[in-house]
Design an enzyme around this catalytic site. Sequence first.
Site, PDB file in Angstrom:
ATOM      1  N   ARG A  43     -11.118  14.314   8.631  1.00  0.00           N
ATOM      2  CA  ARG A  43     -12.189  14.904   8.300  1.00  0.00           C
ATOM      3  C   ARG A  43     -13.697  14.680   8.346  1.00  0.00           C
ATOM      4  NH1 ARG A  43     -13.551  11.330   4.478  1.00  0.00           N
ATOM      5  NH2 ARG A  43     -11.695  10.324   3.376  1.00  0.00           N
TER       6      ARG A  43
ATOM      7  N   ARG B 250     -25.104   5.754  -1.644  1.00  0.00           N
ATOM      8  CA  ARG B 250     -24.545   6.649  -2.501  1.00  0.00           C
ATOM      9  C   ARG B 250     -25.102   6.576  -3.910  1.00  0.00           C
ATOM     10  NH1 ARG B 250     -18.282   7.542  -0.748  1.00  0.00           N
ATOM     11  NH2 ARG B 250     -18.432   7.101   1.366  1.00  0.00           N
TER      12      ARG B 250
ATOM     13  N   VAL C 258     -18.219  11.426   3.954  1.00  0.00           N
ATOM     14  CA  VAL C 258     -19.311  11.424   3.278  1.00  0.00           C
ATOM     15  C   VAL C 258     -20.665  10.558   4.087  1.00  0.00           C
ATOM     16  CG1 VAL C 258     -20.482  10.249   1.207  1.00  0.00           C
ATOM     17  CG2 VAL C 258     -18.039  11.223   1.137  1.00  0.00           C
TER      18      VAL C 258
ATOM     19  N   LYS D  92       1.039  -1.352  -0.010  1.00  0.00           N
ATOM     20  CA  LYS D  92      -0.058   0.082  -0.093  1.00  0.00           C
ATOM     21  C   LYS D  92       0.682   1.142  -0.040  1.00  0.00           C
ATOM     22  CE  LYS D  92      -3.727  -0.482   2.927  1.00  0.00           C
ATOM     23  NZ  LYS D  92      -4.422  -0.703   4.173  1.00  0.00           N
TER      24      LYS D  92
ATOM     25  N   GLY E 282      -7.929   6.679  -1.632  1.00  0.00           N
ATOM     26  CA  GLY E 282      -8.782   6.223  -2.777  1.00  0.00           C
ATOM     27  C   GLY E 282      -8.251   5.049  -3.512  1.00  0.00           C
TER      28      GLY E 282
HETATM   29  P1  ADP Z   1      -7.413   4.154   0.770  1.00  0.00           P
HETATM   30  O1  ADP Z   1      -6.931   5.200   1.568  1.00  0.00           O
HETATM   31  O2  ADP Z   1      -6.759   4.141  -0.487  1.00  0.00           O
HETATM   32  O3  ADP Z   1      -8.755   4.396   0.665  1.00  0.00           O
HETATM   33  P2  ADP Z   1      -7.293   1.912   2.764  1.00  0.00           P
HETATM   34  O4  ADP Z   1      -6.139   1.673   3.588  1.00  0.00           O
HETATM   35  O5  ADP Z   1      -8.539   2.753   3.406  1.00  0.00           O
HETATM   36  O6  ADP Z   1      -6.968   2.594   1.326  1.00  0.00           O
HETATM   37  O7  ADP Z   1      -7.999   0.780   2.198  1.00  0.00           O
HETATM   38  C1  ADP Z   1      -8.969   0.726   1.364  1.00  0.00           C
HETATM   39  C2  ADP Z   1      -9.759  -0.453   1.436  1.00  0.00           C
HETATM   40  O8  ADP Z   1      -8.673  -1.375   0.876  1.00  0.00           O
HETATM   41  C3  ADP Z   1     -10.229  -1.145   2.580  1.00  0.00           C
HETATM   42  O9  ADP Z   1     -11.671  -0.779   3.027  1.00  0.00           O
HETATM   43  C4  ADP Z   1     -10.069  -2.700   2.312  1.00  0.00           C
HETATM   44  O10 ADP Z   1     -11.446  -3.055   1.555  1.00  0.00           O
HETATM   45  C5  ADP Z   1      -9.141  -2.841   1.678  1.00  0.00           C
HETATM   46  N1  ADP Z   1      -7.765  -3.210   2.197  1.00  0.00           N
HETATM   47  C6  ADP Z   1      -6.831  -2.205   2.703  1.00  0.00           C
HETATM   48  N2  ADP Z   1      -5.991  -3.034   3.331  1.00  0.00           N
HETATM   49  C7  ADP Z   1      -6.271  -4.304   3.359  1.00  0.00           C
HETATM   50  C8  ADP Z   1      -5.698  -5.626   4.056  1.00  0.00           C
HETATM   51  N3  ADP Z   1      -4.731  -5.667   4.630  1.00  0.00           N
HETATM   52  N4  ADP Z   1      -6.384  -6.396   3.688  1.00  0.00           N
HETATM   53  C9  ADP Z   1      -7.532  -6.657   3.021  1.00  0.00           C
HETATM   54  N5  ADP Z   1      -8.286  -5.624   2.626  1.00  0.00           N
HETATM   55  C10 ADP Z   1      -7.556  -4.418   2.638  1.00  0.00           C
END
Ligand code: ADP
Length: 449
Positions: free
Chosen positions: A291, A337, A294, A158, A164
């Site tokens: 913040r 949404r 939504v 990540k 997003g």
């Molecule tokens: P962003 O900030 O890009 O939206 P997030 O870290 O909030 O990224 O993750 C978005 C989505 O990605 C989560 O709601 C989940 O569905 C998936 N996700 C993120 N990390 C993991 C993980 N370690 N295992 C499984 N799904 C994940």
Amino acid sequence: MFRKILIANRGEIALRIIWACKELGIRTVAVHSDVDADSLHVRFADENICIGPAPSRLSYLNITNLISAAEISNADAIHPGYGFLSESPDFARVCEACNITFIGPSAETIALMGNKSEAKRTMRAAGVPTIPGSDGPVPDPDEAKRLAAEFGYPVILKASAGGGGKGMRVLRSESEMEMAFQMASAEAASAFSNGDLYLEKYLESPRHIELQVLGDKHGNVIHLNERECSIQRRHQKLIEESPSPALSELLRKEMGEVAVKGSEAVKYATAGTIEFLFEDGRFYFMEMNTRIQVEHPVTENVCNVDLVKAQIMAAAGEKMTWRQKDIKIFGHSMECRVNAEDPLRFTPSPGRITTFHAPGGPGVRVDTAAYAGYFVSPHYDSLIAKLIVRGPTRADCIMRMKRALESFIVEGIKTNIPMHLKIMDDEDFKAGNLSTRFMDRYLSENNAG
Ligand code: ADP
């Protein structure tokens, strides 16, 4: 209290902020790009200023123009809404330097939570459970391979500066690492000007459960229970609800306490959301959004709190009048949404809305800036309305959502209303068997993707 607030946003959230200001007796200044001159937020604000042409980077993301607008209109605070500059430490810093209150956390807190690997480290140190993974950014594919072998595949890469869903890659074996690392890093570098990646264990079928928190400048922090947002496509939320059908009273209390502890660790003094993944009865911190979200209305419905007003009052330095014991859950609430997009292919469907009839009746709230004759611009996101219902139970909400969706008439563009209607009839959905993989199954059964 503030005299005048400039709203650095557009669409339904700009209107939502205007409603809160009116109820607090605060004057409002709308800003808009040239294509948004006929928007409702422009019409309903006390004053309005054009801040540039349609592309966001020249208008809604243009810090110089926004600050000039605030100075010309003599606004004493800026509400950033969500998206755009709401999580920009630079914008918060410039506001502070110009003696304009940024309605949100300090620039330092935004920067700390905006760096997701640092945020994770901070939360872990505060005793918040986190997904097993690297301690901070991973320098290269070799180190990523070593860590992945330690935690076991599947793993996910990540972007530290992510958002997003960009710059994320799921890996099921070591052979994929070299390529995935380069691609995710390049994607992160181009989207966020920061190619840093971190690695964590990939959970196969988790639920997305997030905690709403609220702090003030006097050191008080409370939580307003959870929202479940497991119905997502490509990491974009589609349906949210509160409370989550997955939580026992005990787990709810535990997650709430952990969320408050994490917020206190960063001296949090405004509205925010701590996102967790939940699997097999255990929850893990994922990120903090600094913040308004939504999906905040579902929490407003069940907790009887106006979150936008609370956020404005906290920014003005007022002391919170609630204690944790005052926060209860009244019934259930759910949000769909409504996006201007093809209900099966999800391609955007901008254009002019010819007919617009929003549902009403008991327990129905529609947050929207659309109307008949409104032009949905391809320049901005496709959310045209949030349909929010409340009722005594989850089953009541589903029935109410169905009848509301059926009487929601939007013509001239395509919307995802038919998709929402189908989901309301889905057996797993009705039973509360949710996970972030729900839409994968739904889409394969409906021959779409
Ligand atoms: P962003 O900030 O890009 O939206 P997030 O870290 O909030 O990224 O993750 C978005 C989505 O990605 C989560 O709601 C989940 O569905 C998936 N996700 C993120 N990390 C993991 C993980 N370690 N295992 C499984 N799904 C994940």
